[in-house]
Design a protein around this motif. Structure first.
Motif, mmCIF file in Angstrom:
data_model
loop_
_atom_site.group_PDB
_atom_site.id
_atom_site.type_symbol
_atom_site.label_atom_id
_atom_site.label_comp_id
_atom_site.label_asym_id
_atom_site.label_seq_id
_atom_site.Cartn_x
_atom_site.Cartn_y
_atom_site.Cartn_z
ATOM 1 N N ARG A 1 10.090 -91.137 -19.838
ATOM 2 C CA ARG A 1 9.515 -91.090 -21.179
ATOM 3 C C ARG A 1 8.490 -89.966 -21.304
ATOM 4 O O ARG A 1 8.323 -89.378 -22.377
ATOM 5 C CB ARG A 1 8.899 -92.445 -21.545
ATOM 6 C CG ARG A 1 9.958 -93.533 -21.765
ATOM 7 C CD ARG A 1 9.329 -94.903 -21.945
ATOM 8 N NE ARG A 1 8.639 -95.000 -23.226
ATOM 9 C CZ ARG A 1 9.216 -95.334 -24.372
ATOM 10 N NH1 ARG A 1 10.512 -95.605 -24.412
ATOM 11 N NH2 ARG A 1 8.515 -95.417 -25.484
ATOM 12 N N PHE B 1 19.093 -94.759 -23.621
ATOM 13 C CA PHE B 1 18.291 -95.908 -23.192
ATOM 14 C C PHE B 1 19.182 -97.052 -22.707
ATOM 15 O O PHE B 1 20.393 -97.030 -22.871
ATOM 16 C CB PHE B 1 17.426 -96.403 -24.360
ATOM 17 C CG PHE B 1 16.481 -95.368 -24.909
ATOM 18 C CD1 PHE B 1 15.181 -95.279 -24.433
ATOM 19 C CD2 PHE B 1 16.883 -94.476 -25.887
ATOM 20 C CE1 PHE B 1 14.302 -94.324 -24.927
ATOM 21 C CE2 PHE B 1 16.019 -93.513 -26.388
ATOM 22 C CZ PHE B 1 14.725 -93.446 -25.910
ATOM 23 N N GLN C 1 19.130 -100.135 -24.013
ATOM 24 C CA GLN C 1 19.667 -100.668 -25.262
ATOM 25 C C GLN C 1 20.145 -99.484 -26.092
ATOM 26 O O GLN C 1 19.529 -98.432 -26.098
ATOM 27 C CB GLN C 1 18.578 -101.464 -26.010
ATOM 28 C CG GLN C 1 18.011 -102.626 -25.210
ATOM 29 C CD GLN C 1 19.069 -103.649 -24.809
ATOM 30 O OE1 GLN C 1 20.071 -103.800 -25.497
ATOM 31 N NE2 GLN C 1 18.859 -104.319 -23.701
ATOM 32 N N ASN D 1 20.381 -98.655 -29.243
ATOM 33 C CA ASN D 1 19.547 -98.106 -30.322
ATOM 34 C C ASN D 1 20.345 -97.385 -31.397
ATOM 35 O O ASN D 1 19.856 -96.435 -32.001
ATOM 36 C CB ASN D 1 18.481 -97.132 -29.757
ATOM 37 C CG ASN D 1 17.464 -97.834 -28.875
ATOM 38 O OD1 ASN D 1 17.434 -99.051 -28.819
ATOM 39 N ND2 ASN D 1 16.647 -97.083 -28.175
ATOM 40 N N LEU D 2 21.581 -97.815 -31.629
ATOM 41 C CA LEU D 2 22.352 -97.226 -32.730
ATOM 42 C C LEU D 2 21.879 -97.824 -34.053
ATOM 43 O O LEU D 2 21.413 -98.964 -34.097
ATOM 44 C CB LEU D 2 23.843 -97.516 -32.544
ATOM 45 C CG LEU D 2 24.495 -96.929 -31.286
ATOM 46 C CD1 LEU D 2 25.938 -97.406 -31.172
ATOM 47 C CD2 LEU D 2 24.433 -95.409 -31.277
ATOM 48 N N PHE D 3 22.029 -97.056 -35.128
ATOM 49 C CA PHE D 3 21.702 -97.579 -36.456
ATOM 50 C C PHE D 3 22.824 -98.534 -36.875
ATOM 51 O O PHE D 3 23.975 -98.097 -37.035
ATOM 52 C CB PHE D 3 21.570 -96.438 -37.474
ATOM 53 C CG PHE D 3 20.477 -95.470 -37.139
ATOM 54 C CD1 PHE D 3 19.142 -95.864 -37.158
ATOM 55 C CD2 PHE D 3 20.771 -94.148 -36.809
ATOM 56 C CE1 PHE D 3 18.125 -94.964 -36.858
ATOM 57 C CE2 PHE D 3 19.760 -93.241 -36.499
ATOM 58 C CZ PHE D 3 18.434 -93.659 -36.517
ATOM 59 N N ASN E 1 26.213 -92.180 -37.059
ATOM 60 C CA ASN E 1 25.170 -92.218 -36.040
ATOM 61 C C ASN E 1 25.069 -90.876 -35.310
ATOM 62 O O ASN E 1 23.974 -90.382 -35.046
ATOM 63 C CB ASN E 1 25.465 -93.334 -35.021
ATOM 64 C CG ASN E 1 24.724 -94.626 -35.327
ATOM 65 O OD1 ASN E 1 23.525 -94.737 -35.089
ATOM 66 N ND2 ASN E 1 25.446 -95.600 -35.861
ATOM 67 N N GLN F 1 29.445 -98.840 -27.406
ATOM 68 C CA GLN F 1 28.199 -98.465 -28.080
ATOM 69 C C GLN F 1 27.402 -97.463 -27.238
ATOM 70 O O GLN F 1 26.835 -96.502 -27.774
ATOM 71 C CB GLN F 1 27.343 -99.711 -28.346
ATOM 72 C CG GLN F 1 27.884 -100.601 -29.449
ATOM 73 C CD GLN F 1 26.926 -101.734 -29.774
ATOM 74 O OE1 GLN F 1 25.791 -101.496 -30.195
ATOM 75 N NE2 GLN F 1 27.370 -102.966 -29.582
ATOM 76 N N GLN F 2 27.372 -97.694 -25.927
ATOM 77 C CA GLN F 2 26.613 -96.783 -25.071
ATOM 78 C C GLN F 2 27.254 -95.400 -25.051
ATOM 79 O O GLN F 2 26.555 -94.383 -25.025
ATOM 80 C CB GLN F 2 26.499 -97.365 -23.647
ATOM 81 C CG GLN F 2 25.509 -96.656 -22.740
ATOM 82 C CD GLN F 2 24.074 -96.681 -23.243
ATOM 83 O OE1 GLN F 2 23.757 -96.097 -24.284
ATOM 84 N NE2 GLN F 2 23.207 -97.348 -22.509
ATOM 85 N N ALA G 1 26.180 -93.709 -28.084
ATOM 86 C CA ALA G 1 24.791 -93.266 -27.906
ATOM 87 C C ALA G 1 24.723 -91.959 -27.114
ATOM 88 O O ALA G 1 23.913 -91.075 -27.412
ATOM 89 C CB ALA G 1 23.978 -94.355 -27.208
ATOM 90 N N SER H 1 23.355 -88.241 -28.492
ATOM 91 C CA SER H 1 22.408 -87.331 -27.823
ATOM 92 C C SER H 1 23.004 -85.939 -27.664
ATOM 93 O O SER H 1 22.325 -84.932 -27.856
ATOM 94 C CB SER H 1 22.030 -87.891 -26.447
ATOM 95 O OG SER H 1 21.096 -88.929 -26.573
#
Length: 255
Positions: free
Chosen positions: A50, A98, A100, A102-104, A112, A157-158, A161, A165
């Protein structure tokens, strides 16, 4: 333009209240290097990522990402904070995935992936939609552009994500335990995408419990405990024959 895909940290310290979470951490990642970070929970691994991403500000030490001081610029007499806009621009070049996803939830997979380029970079919507389709195909999800997150498995989903990115064209990709929230049978599909990225020469720093992935894909391995880098070296060498007793004790439990 700065050097691409490098991370250079010296003496990084980070506290949350009275708790010192990172204690004089040094880190050097070359362009195109894949580094896996392992260690017990609470050892500072996620906090280090982070900080590299600019989500947390270090208390002291030197942190250069993509050849630039992250969040600051240096003059002969002092460090000066960059503006929020300048920091945001630096962060567009550092992708982060991440635990999780964190998708909308109210956006399709395609939307997304398009959101960052369109909203942050002002990219053309039509071009961004085309690129989103290409990125979905690259992570094994061709034809899933109109699916909403709730219609996808955790592994899918991952992968969306990861595509999201990549849409920002980062020089560096950071992964914070990207498979820990997945069902065991879905882990492989995410690791396969990460292996493909590694082959393409993307600089990657991966906090992971997947020792097989670390052994197979990573160039270097970092073992952290209690905010300190205990051991660092060639991934296969460290996993096969750790030099530090603390590393050996940890690996004996997880391997």
């Amino acid at each position: 333009m700065s050097a691409d895909g490098t991370i250079h940290a010296r003496g990084i310290r980070k506290s949350f209240g009275p708790k010192l979470v990172l204690k004089d951490v040094d880190l050097d990642i070359a362009s195109g290097e894949i580094c896996c970070i392992i260690g017990p929970s609470g050892s500072g691994k996620s906090t280090l990522l982070r900080c590299v991403n600019g989500l947390e500000t270090v208390d002291s030490g030197v942190l250069k990402v993509n050849g630039e001081d992250l969040g600051y610029y240096e003059t002969e007499t002092a460090f000066h904070a960059l503006s929020k806009k300048e920091i945001a621009e630096q962060r567009t070049r550092i992708g982060m995935v991440f635990q999780q996803f964190n998708l909308f939830p109210n956006m399709t997979s395609r939307e997304n992936i398009m959101a960052g380029p369109v909203l942050v970079k002002g990219a053309d919507r039509k071009e961004s939609a085309k690129r989103a389709q290409e990125l979905l195909a690259s992570v094994g999800l061709a034809g899933f552009g109109d699916y909403y997150p709730a219609q996808l498995s955790g592994g899918q989903q991952q992968r969306v994500a990861i595509a999201r990115s990549l849409a920002m064209d980062p020089e560096i990709m950071l992964f914070d335990e990207p498979t820990s929230a997945l069902d065991p049978e879905k882990v492989g599909e995410v690791l396969a995408v990460m292996k493909d990225l590694a082959k393409k020469g993307m600089t990657m720093v991966v906090v992971t419990h997947e020792m097989g992935f670390a052994r197979e894909v990573s160039d270097s391995l970092l073992f952290m405990d209690e905010g300190v880098v205990v051991e660092r070296g060639d991934a296969r060498a460290v996993l096969a024959d750790p030099k530090e007793l603390r590393t050996k004790a940890f690996l004996d439990k997880v391997l």
